[in-house]
Design an enzyme around this catalytic site. Structure first.
Site, PDB file in Angstrom:
ATOM      1  N   HIS A 158     -15.805  -5.265   4.683  1.00  0.00           N
ATOM      2  CA  HIS A 158     -15.154  -3.785   5.237  1.00  0.00           C
ATOM      3  C   HIS A 158     -16.400  -3.473   6.042  1.00  0.00           C
ATOM      4  CE1 HIS A 158     -13.588   0.316   4.327  1.00  0.00           C
ATOM      5  NE2 HIS A 158     -14.662   0.353   4.885  1.00  0.00           N
ATOM      6  N   ARG A 196     -13.617  12.998   7.959  1.00  0.00           N
ATOM      7  CA  ARG A 196     -14.326  13.867   7.384  1.00  0.00           C
ATOM      8  C   ARG A 196     -15.877  13.274   7.156  1.00  0.00           C
ATOM      9  NH1 ARG A 196     -14.620  10.081   3.271  1.00  0.00           N
ATOM     10  NH2 ARG A 196     -12.526   9.502   2.378  1.00  0.00           N
ATOM     11  N   LYS A 219       0.916  -1.119  -0.062  1.00  0.00           N
ATOM     12  CA  LYS A 219      -0.075  -0.119  -0.304  1.00  0.00           C
ATOM     13  C   LYS A 219       0.956   1.257   0.108  1.00  0.00           C
ATOM     14  CE  LYS A 219      -4.072  -1.446   2.330  1.00  0.00           C
ATOM     15  NZ  LYS A 219      -5.221  -1.182   3.599  1.00  0.00           N
ATOM     16  N   GLY A 272      -9.227   4.056  -2.763  1.00  0.00           N
ATOM     17  CA  GLY A 272      -9.094   2.643  -3.550  1.00  0.00           C
ATOM     18  C   GLY A 272      -7.968   2.487  -4.518  1.00  0.00           C
TER      19      GLY A 272
HETATM   20  P1  ADP Z   1      -8.579   3.768   0.611  1.00  0.00           P
HETATM   21  O1  ADP Z   1      -8.016   4.691   1.438  1.00  0.00           O
HETATM   22  O2  ADP Z   1      -7.523   3.799  -0.878  1.00  0.00           O
HETATM   23  O3  ADP Z   1      -9.782   3.721   0.382  1.00  0.00           O
HETATM   24  P2  ADP Z   1      -8.505   1.323   2.404  1.00  0.00           P
HETATM   25  O4  ADP Z   1      -7.190   1.075   3.196  1.00  0.00           O
HETATM   26  O5  ADP Z   1      -9.567   2.076   2.675  1.00  0.00           O
HETATM   27  O6  ADP Z   1      -7.663   2.172   1.078  1.00  0.00           O
HETATM   28  O7  ADP Z   1      -9.000  -0.191   1.490  1.00  0.00           O
HETATM   29  C1  ADP Z   1      -9.824   0.203   0.609  1.00  0.00           C
HETATM   30  C2  ADP Z   1     -10.336  -1.249   0.373  1.00  0.00           C
HETATM   31  O8  ADP Z   1      -9.450  -2.286  -0.291  1.00  0.00           O
HETATM   32  C3  ADP Z   1     -11.041  -2.123   1.501  1.00  0.00           C
HETATM   33  O9  ADP Z   1     -12.256  -1.933   1.825  1.00  0.00           O
HETATM   34  C4  ADP Z   1     -10.680  -3.595   1.072  1.00  0.00           C
HETATM   35  O10 ADP Z   1     -11.777  -4.090  -0.003  1.00  0.00           O
HETATM   36  C5  ADP Z   1      -9.255  -3.283   0.219  1.00  0.00           C
HETATM   37  N1  ADP Z   1      -8.120  -3.748   1.219  1.00  0.00           N
HETATM   38  C6  ADP Z   1      -7.423  -2.729   1.679  1.00  0.00           C
HETATM   39  N2  ADP Z   1      -6.486  -3.517   2.620  1.00  0.00           N
HETATM   40  C7  ADP Z   1      -6.669  -4.897   2.550  1.00  0.00           C
HETATM   41  C8  ADP Z   1      -6.140  -6.000   3.009  1.00  0.00           C
HETATM   42  N3  ADP Z   1      -5.224  -5.772   4.077  1.00  0.00           N
HETATM   43  N4  ADP Z   1      -6.644  -7.069   2.914  1.00  0.00           N
HETATM   44  C9  ADP Z   1      -7.702  -7.305   2.078  1.00  0.00           C
HETATM   45  N5  ADP Z   1      -8.448  -6.409   1.471  1.00  0.00           N
HETATM   46  C10 ADP Z   1      -7.886  -4.924   1.615  1.00  0.00           C
END
Ligand code: ADP
Length: 445
Positions: free
Chosen positions: A208, A291, A158, A165
């Site tokens: 989620h 937010r 990440k 996303g």
């Molecule tokens: P953003 O800030 O880009 O929205 P997030 O960290 O909130 O990113 O993650 C968005 C989505 O990506 C999550 O809801 C999930 O579907 C997927 N995701 C993120 N991290 C993981 C993980 N460690 N394992 C599985 N899915 C993940």
């Protein structure tokens, strides 16, 4: 009390904020780009100022132009909505340094949560479970290899500065890691201005689930949960309150742990704590958003709270207007996001709406700023409306949503309505036990 509010946003959220402001007797000021000259928020605000050309960098992200409009209009507060400058700590700082009220958390909290690594570390120190992963930025492939071996594949790479996303890569094997690490760094740099990456364990079959917190700087309360597992490319398209997947016991545990952390941090205004929940209902914090969220209406419908009004009251220096015990969660709400996009490829479909019919009636709320004849500009997010259904039970809310979406008609641009309607054919969606991979697995989309 705030007297005049500048809304530094556009579209449905600008109207949503305006409505609550007007209800409180607050005057409203819109800022708009050249592309939004004829938009509904501009027509309905008490005053409006053009802040630059269509490109967000020249207008909705143009801090000097927004601050000038604030000064000219005599606004005493700024609401950033979501997206654009909503989670830019520098903007919040400038607003406050100019003697205006920033409607949102403190710049320090925005900064803390904006750095996902820092947020993870802080939440862990406050007793919130996080996913196994790197304890900091991973600069070199060697380090990445070691951590991946330790926590086991699959992992997810990440971007520290990522969001929406984007900036995530699932890695299943060591060979994939070798292949992808450098590209991921490069891409993160190109997209977010920082090449920094971190590693998390990838949870297969994840749900989620997020917890909405509201605070006044002294006291913070968890007011409810939302299921946001229905996603396209890691972006939410359907959200529900409460989550149909987790048990009441898990919900309480999540709300308690978040409330403790938020209280320790002395959070002010709204923050959402996002979690991944595995099939055994273990939950792991992934990030916090400082937010108002796109999906806030589902929480409003089941709690009868007006979250924007609460934000405005808190920013005016008022304490929370209710106690934890007063927050009741009744019934079930589901939101579907209507995007002007190709339902299969998700590529945006801007253009003129020649014909529009939006649903309404018993148990239906529609948040939108579009109208028949409106030209959707190509410069911004493709979401054009949110249809939210409320029922005594999930089944009732689902049925109302299905009918409302079937009654919706948008002609002139492509929308994701066919995708949303197809969901109702799926027993898995109806059962409430669907994961973030639903669309890939069920529809092969
Ligand atoms: P953003 O800030 O880009 O929205 P997030 O960290 O909130 O990113 O993650 C968005 C989505 O990506 C999550 O809801 C999930 O579907 C997927 N995701 C993120 N991290 C993981 C993980 N460690 N394992 C599985 N899915 C993940």
């Amino acid at each position: 009390m705030i007297k005049k509010l500048l809304i530094a946003n556009r579209g449905e959220i600008a109207l949503r904020i305006m409505a609550s402001a007007k209800e409180l007797g607050i005057k409203t000021v819109m800022v708009y780009s050249e592309a939004d000259r004829n938009s509904m928020p501009v027509q309905l605000a008490d005053e409006a100022y053009c802040i630059g050309p269509a490109k967000p960098g020249d207008s909705y992200l143009n801090i000097p132009a927004i601050m000038t409009a604030a000064e000219l209009s005599g606004a005493d507060a700024i609401h950033p909505g979501y997206g654009f400058l909503a989670e830019n700590p520098r903007f919040a700082e400038i607003v406050e340094a100019s003697g205006l009220v920033f409607v949102g958390p403190s710049p320090e909290h925005i900064k803390l949560m904006g750095n996902k690594q820092e947020a993870r570390r802080t939440m862990e120190s406050l007793g919130v479970p996080i996913l196994p992963g790197s304890n900091g930025v991973i600069k070199r492939i060697g380090e990445a290899r070691r951590i991946a071996e330790k926590i086991g594949y699959p992992i997810i790479l990440k971007a520290v500065a990522g969001g929406g996303g984007r900036g995530m890569r699932i890695i299943n094997t060591s060979a994939e890691l070798e292949e992808n690490f450098n590209t991921a760094q490069r891409e993160a740099y190109m997209a977010f201005g920082s090449p920094d990456l971190y590693i998390e364990k990838y949870i297969e079959n994840a749900h989620h689930v997020e917890i909405q917190v509201i605070g006044d700087g002294k006291r913070a309360i968890s007011i409810g949960d939302r299921e946001c597992s229905m996603q396209r490319r890691h972006q939410k398209i359907v959200e529900e309150a409460p989550s149909p997947f987790i048990s009441e016991e898990t919900r309480q545990k999540m709300m308690d742990v978040v409330e403790k952390a938020a209280t320790a941090l002395k959070l002010r205004s709204l923050t959402t704590f996002e979690f991944l929940v595995d099939s055994e209902e273990n939950f792991y914090f992934i990030e916090a958003n400082t937010r108002i969220q796109v999906e806030h209406p589902v929480t409003e419908l089941v709690t009868w709270l007006d979250l924007v009004k609460e934000q405005l009251l808190i920013s005016s220096g008022k304490r929370l207007s209710f106690k934890k015990e007063d927050v009741k969660r009744v019934g079930h709400a589901i939101e579907a996001r209507i995007n002007a996009e190709d339902p299969r490829t998700y590529s945006p479909s801007p253009g003129k709406i020649h014909f529009l019919f939006l649903p309404g009636g018993n148990g239906i709320r529609v948040d939108t700023a579009v109208f028949q004849g409106y030209e959707i500009p190509p410069f911004y997010d493709s979401m054009i409306a949110k249809v939210i259904a409320y029922g005594r039970t999930r089944d009732e809310a689902l049925k109302k949503l299905e009918i409302a979406l079937k009654h919706t008609s948008i002609v002139g641009v492509k929308t994701n309505l066919p995708l949303l309607l197809k969901l109702f054919e799926s027993p898995k969606f109806k059962s409430g036990n669907y994961t973030t991979r639903f669309l890939e697995e069920e529809f092969n989309w």
